[in-house]
Write an enzyme that holds these catalytic residues in place. Sequence first.
Site, mmCIF file in Angstrom:
data_model
loop_
_atom_site.group_PDB
_atom_site.id
_atom_site.type_symbol
_atom_site.label_atom_id
_atom_site.label_comp_id
_atom_site.label_asym_id
_atom_site.label_seq_id
_atom_site.Cartn_x
_atom_site.Cartn_y
_atom_site.Cartn_z
ATOM 1 N N GLU A 146 28.731 26.512 37.062
ATOM 2 C CA GLU A 146 27.943 25.300 37.264
ATOM 3 C C GLU A 146 27.678 25.150 38.764
ATOM 4 O OE1 GLU A 146 26.836 22.929 34.972
ATOM 5 O OE2 GLU A 146 25.874 22.363 36.855
ATOM 6 N N LEU A 148 26.205 22.237 40.145
ATOM 7 C CA LEU A 148 25.780 20.856 40.431
ATOM 8 C C LEU A 148 26.368 20.350 41.741
ATOM 9 C CD1 LEU A 148 28.220 18.582 39.866
ATOM 10 C CD2 LEU A 148 27.706 19.139 37.515
ATOM 11 N N GLU A 150 27.497 16.890 43.772
ATOM 12 C CA GLU A 150 27.810 15.487 43.550
ATOM 13 C C GLU A 150 26.691 14.658 44.173
ATOM 14 O OE1 GLU A 150 31.830 14.406 44.551
ATOM 15 O OE2 GLU A 150 32.620 16.152 43.517
ATOM 16 N N PHE A 257 21.381 22.733 54.948
ATOM 17 C CA PHE A 257 22.774 23.103 55.225
ATOM 18 C C PHE A 257 22.990 23.600 56.648
ATOM 19 C CE2 PHE A 257 25.781 22.524 51.708
ATOM 20 C CZ PHE A 257 24.928 21.804 50.896
ATOM 21 N N CYS A 268 35.179 20.956 46.332
ATOM 22 C CA CYS A 268 34.731 22.320 46.015
ATOM 23 C C CYS A 268 34.758 23.272 47.203
ATOM 24 C CB CYS A 268 33.335 22.259 45.421
ATOM 25 S SG CYS A 268 33.290 21.244 43.942
HETATM 26 C C1 UGA Z 1 28.989 21.977 46.398
HETATM 27 C C2 UGA Z 1 27.781 22.912 46.205
HETATM 28 O O1 UGA Z 1 26.701 22.476 47.028
HETATM 29 C C3 UGA Z 1 27.313 22.895 44.724
HETATM 30 O O2 UGA Z 1 26.254 23.806 44.547
HETATM 31 C C4 UGA Z 1 28.491 23.296 43.857
HETATM 32 O O3 UGA Z 1 28.161 23.272 42.480
HETATM 33 C C5 UGA Z 1 29.640 22.340 44.100
HETATM 34 O O4 UGA Z 1 30.022 22.365 45.483
HETATM 35 C C6 UGA Z 1 30.783 22.756 43.226
HETATM 36 O O5 UGA Z 1 31.318 23.857 43.425
HETATM 37 O O6 UGA Z 1 31.110 22.043 42.266
HETATM 38 P P1 UGA Z 1 29.264 19.327 46.665
HETATM 39 O O7 UGA Z 1 30.717 19.575 46.885
HETATM 40 O O8 UGA Z 1 28.839 18.239 45.742
HETATM 41 O O9 UGA Z 1 28.542 20.655 46.109
HETATM 42 O O10 UGA Z 1 28.658 18.977 48.093
HETATM 43 P P2 UGA Z 1 27.610 19.610 49.119
HETATM 44 O O11 UGA Z 1 26.333 18.901 49.019
HETATM 45 O O12 UGA Z 1 27.610 21.088 49.039
HETATM 46 O O13 UGA Z 1 28.294 19.182 50.489
HETATM 47 C C7 UGA Z 1 29.579 19.670 50.826
HETATM 48 C C8 UGA Z 1 30.015 19.178 52.180
HETATM 49 O O14 UGA Z 1 29.260 19.817 53.188
HETATM 50 C C9 UGA Z 1 29.883 17.688 52.432
HETATM 51 O O15 UGA Z 1 31.070 17.226 53.066
HETATM 52 C C10 UGA Z 1 28.691 17.581 53.338
HETATM 53 O O16 UGA Z 1 28.762 16.456 54.173
HETATM 54 C C11 UGA Z 1 28.827 18.860 54.135
HETATM 55 N N1 UGA Z 1 27.561 19.328 54.740
HETATM 56 C C12 UGA Z 1 26.503 19.642 53.952
HETATM 57 C C13 UGA Z 1 27.458 19.465 56.111
HETATM 58 O O17 UGA Z 1 28.427 19.200 56.867
HETATM 59 N N2 UGA Z 1 26.296 19.914 56.655
HETATM 60 C C14 UGA Z 1 25.220 20.233 55.880
HETATM 61 O O18 UGA Z 1 24.189 20.633 56.452
HETATM 62 C C15 UGA Z 1 25.328 20.091 54.499
#
Ligand code: UGA
Length: 442
Positions: A146, A148, A150, A257, A268
């Site tokens: 998956e 997805l 959050e 990202f 995750c």
């Molecule tokens: C992540 C992956 O993006 C999903 O594709 C995956 O399904 C999921 O893990 C999982 O394995 O279940 P998620 O944990 O919801 O999703 O969050 P992200 O949107 O990936 O963000 C992760 C972290 O990275 C956050 O703390 C966010 O603030 C940080 N981030 C994101 C940054 O510091 N810089 C960025 O440019 C983007």
Amino acid sequence: MKLSVIGCGYLGAVHAAAMASIGHDVVGIDVDQRKVEALAKGIAPFFEPGLPELLTGGVASGRLRFTTDMTAAADAVVHFIGVGTPQSKDGYAADLTYVNAAVDGLLPYLKPGDIVAGKSTVPVGTAAELAPRVTATGATLVWNPEFLREGWAVQDTISPDRLVAGVPSAPTGEPSAEGERAADVLREVYHPAVAADTPFIITDYATAELVKVAANAFLATKISFINAMAEIAEVTGADVTQLADAIGHDARIGRRFLGAGIGFGGGCLPKDIRAFSARAEELGRGESVSFLREVDAINLRRRDRAVQLVVEALGGAVHEKVVTVLGAAFKPHSDDIRDSPALDVAVRLRGLGADVVVTDPQAIPNARLKHPQLTYVEDRDEAIAGADAIVVVTEWDEYRRQLSPQHASTLTAGRIVVDGRNCLDAAAWRAEGWTYFGMGRP
Ligand code: UGA
């Protein structure tokens, strides 16, 4: 189709509700009585935009129910495993206790022809190890990771950008006849995405398991790459946000990202890169992903940097200074505080003697349970009132777009803002008389 979903946490609850919304008859099964009771009433146990509507709609239609009773799985023909695989207490490896328990609990109710579809993120090799137990019942095991996010979980589940399934292989490496049949069943399950021509990669177990951890490892690496550039920018006077814009215009790189700041957290990315390292070590290929240790280290250093900026901004000591921390969730649109860099920064500032006030639009109840020593204030403006410094650590719109420096100036005489997510308009804050500190930008 009749589906069961074992595990009703983030992944399972969203999956169950989404599958009911596309016409399936779904039972969600979880050991947590309170969670099941809430879900059965259509109440989401966590904040996820769009989920409450899906739950109430599904429950009202009669196509979605929740129970703690595993016997309810007996009617279903496809069984999804969506339980957690947290980091082990004694190391980096993933703890597979819940996956094993879910599969063992399901075995007595499987019938020949059933499909068991693992969705949990697992170390490569897990499906091959579980398969004989499932096959002995006449059912087929597939691994169907998956992706997805959050905050966007409903949309990502119903309209994913790709579907991946690892199915049993023939000795040639191609899917076996059983594997082909399982793939057809999954196409039927995900019929709206398939009809919309969503890429559907049918592969073997190991590839499917690796796709998931490789995707998260890549995303984590991308974030740590730009944060490493932020560290270089800090000693050269360069601006990492402009750098990210400029390299992001290269379609091969892409801007998403490349948000430099206090780094990644959540349930995750951090645990998945650690579990990947641990698994690679077990496989004798630790060096292939040794860079992930560096990715982790860069990520954690950015939290130190944010704390250091606050200390420096307040003249070298934060003792008895009022510091308002805007954000507690690991990212916006979520109330999840697992491995939250935001809360970590708050806790460390408090450890240094600051009088820390934390606010967040959604995550205060979770944060309070985990860190009762911090002071929490629901109302943003009330939280800012009297602050010597404000620190933005989760880029909610409430802080990023809806908090003007003019308005902030009416709330406090303090004129220090530390932008842990590089999400504010530095020039606008400075013009209003604030001393602005970003992460890797002048
Ligand atoms: C992540 C992956 O993006 C999903 O594709 C995956 O399904 C999921 O893990 C999982 O394995 O279940 P998620 O944990 O919801 O999703 O969050 P992200 O949107 O990936 O963000 C992760 C972290 O990275 C956050 O703390 C966010 O603030 C940080 N981030 C994101 C940054 O510091 N810089 C960025 O440019 C983007």
